[in-house]
Design a protein around this motif. Structure first.
Motif, PDB file in Angstrom:
ATOM      1  N   MET A  98       0.826  -1.209   0.000  1.00 13.09           N
ATOM      2  CA  MET A  98       0.000   0.000   0.000  1.00 13.09           C
ATOM      3  C   MET A  98       0.859   1.258   0.000  1.00 13.09           C
ATOM      4  O   MET A  98       0.529   2.251  -0.653  1.00 13.09           O
ATOM      5  CB  MET A  98      -0.914  -0.011   1.229  1.00 13.09           C
ATOM      6  N   CYS A  99       1.964   1.226   0.754  1.00 18.53           N
ATOM      7  CA  CYS A  99       2.847   2.392   0.840  1.00 18.53           C
ATOM      8  C   CYS A  99       4.283   1.888   0.941  1.00 18.53           C
ATOM      9  O   CYS A  99       4.627   1.186   1.892  1.00 18.53           O
ATOM     10  CB  CYS A  99       2.478   3.261   2.050  1.00 18.53           C
ATOM     11  N   LYS A 100       5.096   2.258  -0.022  1.00 18.01           N
ATOM     12  CA  LYS A 100       6.465   1.742  -0.086  1.00 18.01           C
ATOM     13  C   LYS A 100       7.446   2.570   0.727  1.00 18.01           C
ATOM     14  O   LYS A 100       8.645   2.265   0.753  1.00 18.01           O
ATOM     15  CB  LYS A 100       6.933   1.687  -1.544  1.00 18.01           C
ATOM     16  N   THR A 101       6.976   3.650   1.395  1.00 12.11           N
ATOM     17  CA  THR A 101       7.891   4.521   2.143  1.00 12.11           C
ATOM     18  C   THR A 101       7.998   4.142   3.610  1.00 12.11           C
ATOM     19  O   THR A 101       8.633   4.868   4.378  1.00 12.11           O
ATOM     20  CB  THR A 101       7.431   5.984   2.022  1.00 12.11           C
ATOM     21  N   PHE A 102       7.394   3.043   4.018  1.00 19.00           N
ATOM     22  CA  PHE A 102       7.484   2.626   5.421  1.00 19.00           C
ATOM     23  C   PHE A 102       8.921   2.193   5.742  1.00 19.00           C
ATOM     24  O   PHE A 102       9.555   1.470   4.979  1.00 19.00           O
ATOM     25  CB  PHE A 102       6.537   1.463   5.707  1.00 19.00           C
ATOM     26  N   THR A 103       9.393   2.651   6.904  1.00 24.58           N
ATOM     27  CA  THR A 103      10.660   2.169   7.458  1.00 24.58           C
ATOM     28  C   THR A 103      10.343   1.042   8.426  1.00 24.58           C
ATOM     29  O   THR A 103       9.583   1.218   9.381  1.00 24.58           O
ATOM     30  CB  THR A 103      11.412   3.297   8.186  1.00 24.58           C
ATOM     31  N   GLN A 104      10.909  -0.137   8.185  1.00 21.73           N
ATOM     32  CA  GLN A 104      10.543  -1.322   8.964  1.00 21.73           C
ATOM     33  C   GLN A 104      11.399  -1.444  10.217  1.00 21.73           C
ATOM     34  O   GLN A 104      12.621  -1.214  10.181  1.00 21.73           O
ATOM     35  CB  GLN A 104      10.688  -2.580   8.105  1.00 21.73           C
ATOM     36  N   LEU A 105      10.736  -1.796  11.322  1.00 18.82           N
ATOM     37  CA  LEU A 105      11.391  -2.090  12.588  1.00 18.82           C
ATOM     38  C   LEU A 105      10.904  -3.445  13.065  1.00 18.82           C
ATOM     39  O   LEU A 105       9.803  -3.886  12.718  1.00 18.82           O
ATOM     40  CB  LEU A 105      11.099  -1.020  13.646  1.00 18.82           C
ATOM     41  N   GLU A 106      11.712  -4.112  13.862  1.00 20.78           N
ATOM     42  CA  GLU A 106      11.358  -5.445  14.363  1.00 20.78           C
ATOM     43  C   GLU A 106      11.557  -5.484  15.873  1.00 20.78           C
ATOM     44  O   GLU A 106      12.612  -5.079  16.386  1.00 20.78           O
ATOM     45  CB  GLU A 106      12.228  -6.511  13.696  1.00 20.78           C
ATOM     46  N   LEU A 107      10.521  -5.957  16.571  1.00 23.98           N
ATOM     47  CA  LEU A 107      10.573  -6.085  18.032  1.00 23.98           C
ATOM     48  C   LEU A 107      11.157  -7.455  18.365  1.00 23.98           C
ATOM     49  O   LEU A 107      10.626  -8.487  17.951  1.00 23.98           O
ATOM     50  CB  LEU A 107       9.160  -5.942  18.604  1.00 23.98           C
ATOM     51  N   ILE A 108      12.260  -7.490  19.102  1.00 25.12           N
ATOM     52  CA  ILE A 108      12.969  -8.737  19.386  1.00 25.12           C
ATOM     53  C   ILE A 108      12.486  -9.379  20.672  1.00 25.12           C
ATOM     54  O   ILE A 108      12.335 -10.592  20.771  1.00 25.12           O
ATOM     55  CB  ILE A 108      14.495  -8.490  19.453  1.00 25.12           C
ATOM     56  N   GLY A 109      12.195  -8.592  21.703  1.00 25.19           N
ATOM     57  CA  GLY A 109      11.760  -9.134  22.992  1.00 25.19           C
ATOM     58  C   GLY A 109      12.773  -8.826  24.082  1.00 25.19           C
ATOM     59  O   GLY A 109      13.540  -7.864  24.003  1.00 25.19           O
ATOM     60  N   PHE A 110      12.772  -9.645  25.141  1.00 30.29           N
ATOM     61  CA  PHE A 110      13.656  -9.448  26.293  1.00 30.29           C
ATOM     62  C   PHE A 110      15.006 -10.135  26.045  1.00 30.29           C
ATOM     63  O   PHE A 110      15.062 -11.212  25.444  1.00 30.29           O
ATOM     64  CB  PHE A 110      13.053 -10.047  27.560  1.00 30.29           C
ATOM     65  N   ASN A 111      16.052  -9.505  26.541  1.00 34.11           N
ATOM     66  CA  ASN A 111      17.302 -10.236  26.690  1.00 34.11           C
ATOM     67  C   ASN A 111      17.367 -10.822  28.108  1.00 34.11           C
ATOM     68  O   ASN A 111      16.395 -10.733  28.866  1.00 34.11           O
ATOM     69  CB  ASN A 111      18.509  -9.336  26.403  1.00 34.11           C
ATOM     70  N   LYS A 112      18.473 -11.426  28.456  1.00 36.98           N
ATOM     71  CA  LYS A 112      18.560 -12.128  29.749  1.00 36.98           C
ATOM     72  C   LYS A 112      18.363 -11.185  30.926  1.00 36.98           C
ATOM     73  O   LYS A 112      17.631 -11.497  31.879  1.00 36.98           O
ATOM     74  CB  LYS A 112      19.919 -12.815  29.847  1.00 36.98           C
ATOM     75  N   GLU A 113      18.958  -9.999  30.882  1.00 41.39           N
ATOM     76  CA  GLU A 113      18.825  -9.054  31.990  1.00 41.39           C
ATOM     77  C   GLU A 113      17.429  -8.467  32.044  1.00 41.39           C
ATOM     78  O   GLU A 113      16.893  -8.194  33.130  1.00 41.39           O
ATOM     79  CB  GLU A 113      19.872  -7.944  31.847  1.00 41.39           C
TER      80      GLU A 113
END
Length: 555
Positions: free
Chosen positions: A468-483
């Motif tokens: 729909m829109c090619k100008t989106f900048t993609q981000l990815e949520l990884i979650g928690f690290n050990k700390e």
């Protein structure tokens, strides 16, 4: 014959024939043996012929030895067949007893029987050889027939090859003719195009000349009209300036009041409703402020590169709104993706909380308006301003949809619109339909383009959104690290520190559970399970039936 010639055979046969006074049976045997040998010679069976010769030689040699015994002579004394005949005549005149003749006759009869038996076996062998020859002839006939068929196939193949060569020659001739026709047509087409181009240029030159003449006339008329308009402007300038000043004085105060009212209502909704998180699902008495339980999650940004995108970690979610492109512009269209349970909705609530509380040092302090919209029940006909009034602002608000839209357009890049859980929205939002609301236009970047848009979704809807829109900048949520997992456990059990410490120790001893808890939702379930397990143990220990166990120090 081997080992002796035909003359020697004739000599022995003569002795045998004369001894028996021309016995017909003996003569027949001799002729049959000679006929068998001739048949074997004609068939080329040399080994069988040699066997017959050897047998006949042995037989007649026995007869010759017998005659020699009778005569007291050696066969070598006879130089010819006539000598044998003469000598046998002499022997016939000599007296021979009946017993001697009988014995000699019996011995010869036995020899003849042996010869007759051998002759019978030779006949069977000859019959077998004839049968084998017949089979060989049939095989040769079949081979000749197969050879004939092969020759016919070769002739057919040669004929087909000739036809194919003829077809290839025809195709070559047709190709040559086609090339000639194409060349001729191309030449004619070039000539026609050149002629038409020349005519078109001539027509365009005439039209341009005429248009210039017309433009000069229009320019003269425009100058006359401009002079008249200047005269009118001089007359009306004072009235216009007075009217503009009055209108500005009337409209400057109202938007500020509406903006302040909208901000207060948004802050009240975010702090009192959106940012209240129940620790136990369905138990609203266990609700706590988001700030008391929220734990930082890891985020990565995907930067487009020629080969493939490069992922770079962000220090915090604030960097989503402060990071700039190489040209110095902030990212206005953000697409945050993550599987279920990694905290997308909780992160949007955290953003709303920091904006509502004006957190010190947060880049959201410079944002005038922030709208967090749940897309779960939104369809393609919805409008952004109507959604804001229905989901966020109170029912008794005096703000109208037109005023909401006016504020968004007025403050532009100081407005953030968060569309949470777009993957759970109506399917028609991504289909090509004839009518739809401005929420679809907002996703496509066609309306309210200065304002910032943050979209959250699960990974399976990324392709449809970016289409729909090619100008989106993609981000990815990884979650928690050990700390982060351990910090979350401490915040969950902030009133029961010992219980939280025991869970942290359990995570240290069980890496698999620690890995499962890297997802915020699973970390919540682990904490709930640990809390319920502790309550169950306490209830069991303080049950009346366990009084004796509590008094026993060894338990």
């Amino acid at each position: 014959m081997s080992d002796f010639d035909s003359a020697s055979l004739l000599m022995v046969m003569a002795r045998f024939s004369m001894f028996h006074n021309g016995d017909p049976a003996s003569y027949d045997i001799i002729m049959k043996v000679a006929g068998i040998r001739n048949d074997l010679s004609h068939m080329g069976l040399k080994d069988d012929m040699n066997l017959v010769d050897h047998t006949v030689k042995q037989y007649f040699q026995n007869i010759a030895d017998f005659v020699t015994c009778l005569e007291g002579l050696h066969p070598n004394h006879f130089t010819s067949a006539q000598d044998v005949r003469d000598r046998l005549k002499e022997i016939q005149s000599e007296p021979i007893t009946a017993k001697m003749k009988k014995d000699m006759y019996l011995e010869l009869r036995q020899e003849l029987q042996s010869v007759h038996q051998l002759t019978t076996e030779l006949r069977r062998d000859v019959q077998s050889a004839n049968q084998a020859t017949s089979w060989l002839c049939r095989d040769v006939q079949s081979a000749n027939q197969a050879t004939s068929e092969l020759r016919r196939d070769v002739q057919s193949a040669n004929q087909a090859t000739s036809e194919l060569r003829h077809d290839v020659q025809s195709v070559k001739e047709a190709t040559t003719e086609l090339r000639h026709d194409v060349h001729q047509a191309t030449t004619e087409l070039r000539h026609d195009v050149h002629q038409e181009t020349t005519e078109l240029r001539h027509d365009m030159h005439q039209a341009t000349t005429k248009l210039r003449h017309d433009l000069q006339s229009v320019h003269q008329s425009t100058n006359d009209l401009t002079r008249k308009v200047d005269n009118l402007q001089v007359v009306t300038s004072d009235l216009v300036s007075k009217t503009v000043i009055e209108n500005e004085s009337k409209t400057e105060e109202a938007p500020d009041e509406i903006l302040m009212e909208c901000q207060e209502q948004l802050r009240a909704y975010y702090i009192n409703s959106l940012c209240k998180i129940p620790l136990f699902p369905g138990d609203f008495d266990s609700c706590v402020d988001l700030q008391d339980i929220y734990t930082k999650v890891s985020i990565e940004i995907k930067l487009p590169k020629p080969c493939r995108p490069v992922k770079m970690p962000l220090s915090s979610y604030d960097e989503m709104f402060t990071r700039r492109t190489r040209e110095g512009y902030v990212y206005t269209k953000l697409l945050l993706s993550a599987p279920a349970g990694l905290g997308k909705t909780t992160l949007t609530a955290k953003i709303a909380y920091d904006w509502a509380t004006q957190l010190e040092g947060s880049p959201l302090r410079d944002i005038t308006l922030l709208f967090v919209i749940n897309m779960r029940w939104i369809d393609h006909t919805s409008n952004l301003e109507s959604i804001i009034l229905n989901q966020i602002l109170p029912r008794d608000t005096t703000i109208t949809p037109d005023q909401v839209r006016s504020m968004i357009e007025r403050y532009g890049d100081r407005v953030i619109v968060i569309l949470d859980a777009v993957d759970e929205s109506d399917r028609g939002l991504f289909n090509q339909v004839e009518s739809y609301g401005n929420i679809v236009e907002l996703l496509k970047g066609r309306v309210m383009s200065p304002c910032r848009v943050l979209v959250t979704t699960r990974p399976w809807r990324i392709a449809e959104i970016t289409r729909m829109c090619k100008t989106f900048t993609q981000l990815e949520l990884i979650g928690f690290n050990k700390e982060d997992v351990r910090e979350y456990v401490r915040k969950f059990f902030h009133q029961k520190k010992n219980l939280g410490d025991s869970l942290i120790a359990h995570l240290d001893q069980n890496p698999l559970v620690d890995e499962i808890a890297s997802k915020p939702l699973m970390a919540l379930l682990v904490c709930i399970y640990w809390h319920l397990l502790f309550d169950a143990i306490i209830n069991i220990m303080y049950h009346p039936s366990m009084a004796n166990c509590r008094n026993n120090k060894n338990v």
